[in-house]
Every structure is written in structure tokens, then in C-alpha cells.
Enzyme design. Structure first.
Site, short mmCIF file in Angstrom:
data_model
loop_
_atom_site.label_atom_id
_atom_site.label_comp_id
_atom_site.label_asym_id
_atom_site.label_seq_id
_atom_site.Cartn_x
_atom_site.Cartn_y
_atom_site.Cartn_z
N ASP A 199 -11.23 2.51 3.01
CA ASP A 199 -11.49 1.06 2.95
C ASP A 199 -12.97 0.78 2.68
O ASP A 199 -13.33 -0.34 2.31
CB ASP A 199 -11.12 0.41 4.30
CG ASP A 199 -9.83 -0.40 4.23
OD1 ASP A 199 -9.49 -0.87 3.13
OD2 ASP A 199 -9.19 -0.55 5.28
N GLN A 202 -5.12 -1.59 9.18
CA GLN A 202 -4.97 -2.93 8.62
C GLN A 202 -5.63 -3.97 9.53
O GLN A 202 -5.40 -3.97 10.73
CB GLN A 202 -3.47 -3.25 8.41
CG GLN A 202 -3.19 -4.52 7.65
CD GLN A 202 -3.73 -4.51 6.22
OE1 GLN A 202 -3.74 -3.49 5.56
NE2 GLN A 202 -4.18 -5.65 5.75
N LYS A 230 0.83 -1.20 0.00
CA LYS A 230 0.00 0.00 0.00
C LYS A 230 0.87 1.25 0.00
O LYS A 230 0.60 2.21 -0.73
CB LYS A 230 -0.96 -0.02 1.21
CG LYS A 230 -2.08 -1.04 1.03
CD LYS A 230 -2.89 -1.33 2.28
CE LYS A 230 -3.87 -2.48 2.02
NZ LYS A 230 -4.69 -2.87 3.16
N1 GUN Z 1 -7.21 -7.12 5.71
C1 GUN Z 1 -7.56 -7.91 4.67
N2 GUN Z 1 -8.12 -7.17 3.68
C2 GUN Z 1 -8.12 -5.90 4.11
C3 GUN Z 1 -8.56 -4.68 3.54
O1 GUN Z 1 -9.09 -4.59 2.42
N3 GUN Z 1 -8.38 -3.57 4.31
C4 GUN Z 1 -7.83 -3.61 5.54
N4 GUN Z 1 -7.71 -2.47 6.22
N5 GUN Z 1 -7.41 -4.72 6.10
C5 GUN Z 1 -7.56 -5.86 5.38
#
Ligand code: GUN
Length: 280
Positions: free
Chosen positions: A119, A96, A52
Site C-alpha cells: 500500500d 483495508q 483486490k
Molecule cells: N481504504 C481506502 N483506500 C485504501 C487503500 O488504498 N488501501 C487500503 N488498505 N485501504 C484503503
């Protein structure tokens, strides 16, 4: 022989489009940062968080990394989110997941300002998506829609069967497919006759989290197969929820693992960040 849907290539196109949009915004004095919060050091999360940050650097968006220890208290995390909510320059906040067991994920998600919820997990974002109002869409389902559309595959009128009903993938996927005028069936671990249902799918989206589970008996002739799973097999090789070599000869199009859905999730996160900067 199925068409292999190249998520790497399509996500690269999207990121290049976003890079141009970010440059135009910068020239207008519109900038912003994505704050990425990680609690603990789960190895998979470390990889996602690094990807990211790299994507932000590629597109030309600032990223702020907050790496907190595993034993961080829930109230400390909530305080950090509140500070980031108040910071003008921060346009996106991402925590996350999964979080350590002592922290309530729902509370954390709800603490993020819906204006910065890149998100798309906040109940307000989910509600807006459900009734077709503007807002941030969750990245993996939005990425799958983009993958299908950019591959020239028609969605309207098709029967889409989704395996999995998580808040992150299955449920929002069903809503976005419905928005595209598909006829949608959601299946899950308690569903009876799963192979028979899947065999009726024109578009089969598999997000069940079971390595190499979906074989030939689940696949209709000329179906489109989208594999959201990502696992390591006994030889430490990446694999999906679908037995690729069984599904591929039957399908008309299929996503590989890796290089299918995965890169699209990050591209759509970047899309949400650029959208947030545009909206100021
Ligand atoms: N963990 C697994 N997929 C995601 C996601 O799309 N966003 C976040 N923040 N955590 C995750």
C-alpha cells in the site's frame, strides 16, 4: 469537448502487462501471495477487498483473505501482521482502511514490514518516496501519474493544483507530481480563494471527498481534470467530487466516475505485488 480519460482501459493494459510479468516470474519459480486483512464488514471495504482478490486471480498471484470480526483486539491484529511478516510466501500485506475506532491505524501501518508494504503507507515507504529512493508508491497517486502519462499528457512545467491533503492521496500526490517536475499547489479545507487557485491549474486533481462540489468556476480553459472522489448521489448513482457536465466542456481531458481513477488504484496495487515478488 474534452478527451475522456479511460481508466478502465488503461488499468486493463497495465493488468495484462503484469499478468505476463507474473507468468515469467512463475516460470523462474518466483511466486508469492498478497495477504488482504479486513476488520469488520464496512460495505465499501467489502467491495474493495473483493476487487483486490479478483485482480490477484486475474494476474495469477495467490491471495490470502483474513476476514476478522469488528471487535478484534488491536494486539490480535498486530500478532497476525507479525506472523505474515515472517511468512516467506507472503510478499504483500494489505490492511483495508478504515479500521474500527478502537484500533490505532498508525500502529497497524507501522507493524507491516516495509518489504511487504504494497500500500506504500509505512513511514519508511513515505520517506523513501519523499527523497526519491526505491520503495513502494501509494497506489492511488501512482495510478494517477500512470493515467496522465499513458494519456500522452506532459506533466513537466505544468501547474498542478491538488485539493486535499490526506496521507493516502493529497500529500503523496504532491510529491509524485513534484518528482515529475510539475509546479505544485496543495489546497485544503482552510484554503482561501479556492476557485481562483483552481482556475490557475493546468492539471487539477480533486480529492476533497465532497460529492459534485467542483463546478465550472474552478476550471481553467483546457485544463486536465482528475477526479478522485467516489460517492452515491440522491438517485444512488455513482458520482465524483467534480460536476462532470460542467467541467467537461471547459477541460481538455477529464476522468469519469466510475471508470477513471478507481480501477487504476487496484492496477497499481497489483504492480506493487509483482514488484515485491520480483524483488524476492
Ligand atoms: N481504504 C481506502 N483506500 C485504501 C487503500 O488504498 N488501501 C487500503 N488498505 N485501504 C484503503
Amino acid at each position: 469537448m474534452a478527451e475522456i480519460i479511460d481508466g478502465k482501459k488503461i488499468s486493463q493494459q497495465i493488468k495484462d502487462e503484469l499478468k505476463e510479468r507474473a507468468a515469467v516470474l512463475r516460470a523462474q519459480g518466483k511466486t508469492g501471495a498478497l495477504a488482504v486483512i479486513q476488520v469488520g464488514a464496512d460495505p465499501a471495504s467489502c467491495v474493495y477487498v473483493r476487487n483486490k482478490k479478483n485482480a490477484c486471480a486475474y494476474i495469477g498471484i495467490e491471495s490470502l483473505a483474513y476476514e476478522l470480526p469488528e471487535d478484534t483486539k488491536e494486539e490480535e491484529l498486530l500478532k497476525l501482521i507479525e506472523e505474515l511478516n515472517q511468512k516467506e510466501q507472503v510478499k504483500g500485506i494489505l490492511v483495508q482502511l478504515p479500521l474500527p475506532k478502537h484500533i490505532c491505524e498508525d500502529k497497524v501501518i507501522q507493524a507491516i514490514s516495509p518489504k511487504k508494504d504494497v500500500d506504500g503507507f509505512h513511514p519508511q515507504s513515505v520517506g523513501a518516496m519523499t527523497i526519491g529512493e526505491p520503495g513502494f508508491l501509494p497506489c492511488t497517486p501512482a495510478g494517477i501519474i500512470e493515467l496522465i502519462k499513458r494519456s500522452g499528457i506532459e506533466i513537466a512545467g505544468k501547474h498542478c493544483v491538488i485539493i486535499g491533503r490526506s496521507n493516502i492521496v493529497g500529500k503523496p500526490m504532491a510529491l509524485l507530481m513534484l518528482r515529475e517536475n510539475a509546479t505544485v499547489t496543495i489546497t485544503h479545507s482552510k484554503t482561501k480563494n479556492l476557485p481562483e487557485l483552481c482556475k490557475q491549474a493546468d492539471i487539477l486533481i480533486v480529492a476533497m471527498g465532497k460529492p459534485r462540489f467542483i463546478g465550472a468556476e474552478y476550471v481553467k480553459e483546457k485544463a486536465v481534470i482528475i477526479d478522485v472522489g467516489i460517492h452515491r448521489d440522491e438517485n444512488n448513482k455513482l458520482c465524483g467530487d467534480v460536476i462532470f457536465e460542467e467541467a467537461e466542456p471547459i477541460a481538455s481531458a477529464i476522468t469519469p466516475v466510475p471508470g477513471g481513477v478507481g480501477p487504476m488504484t487496484i492496477a497499481m496495487l497489483m504492480s506493487n505485488c509483482v514488484q515485491s515478488i520480483e524483488e524476492g
